[in-house]
Design a protein around this motif. Structure first.
Motif: not given
Length: 96
Positions: A29-42
């Protein structure tokens, strides 16, 4: 930066294909939301990764396209590491 690339470059997960599989299984999860491999992170995003019976929470500190082994520790900060309770299977007593 893509989530799977960050996990590989930071060495939180050793291979990008493995990072993609873990994300596709819904274990990140990223910031509490399920994330895909293509999710953009900062920077300052909070990642929660489930490794088997362990959950690691880390904050993104630095984004780099390439990093030497010595630099990878600066890319994230481990906020907490917790073991998951092993759930024992529940048996239903048919005779009751």
């Amino acid at each position: 930066m893509r989530l799977d690339k960050f996990l590989k470059v930071s060495r939180l997960i050793k291979r990008r294909t493995l990072a993609k599989e873990v994300a596709d299984q819904g274990r990140i999860t990223v910031n509490g939301n399920k994330a895909k491999a293509s999710s953009t992170i900062k920077v300052n995003d909070e990642l929660q990764i489930r490794f088997g019976q362990k959950v690691v929470t880390a904050r993104v500190e630095l984004l780099k396209e390439n990093a030497k082994k010595e630099e990878t520790a600066n890319m994230y900060a481990i906020l907490k590491e917790e073991k998951l309770e092993k759930v024992e299977p529940q048996f239903i007593d048919d005779e009751a």
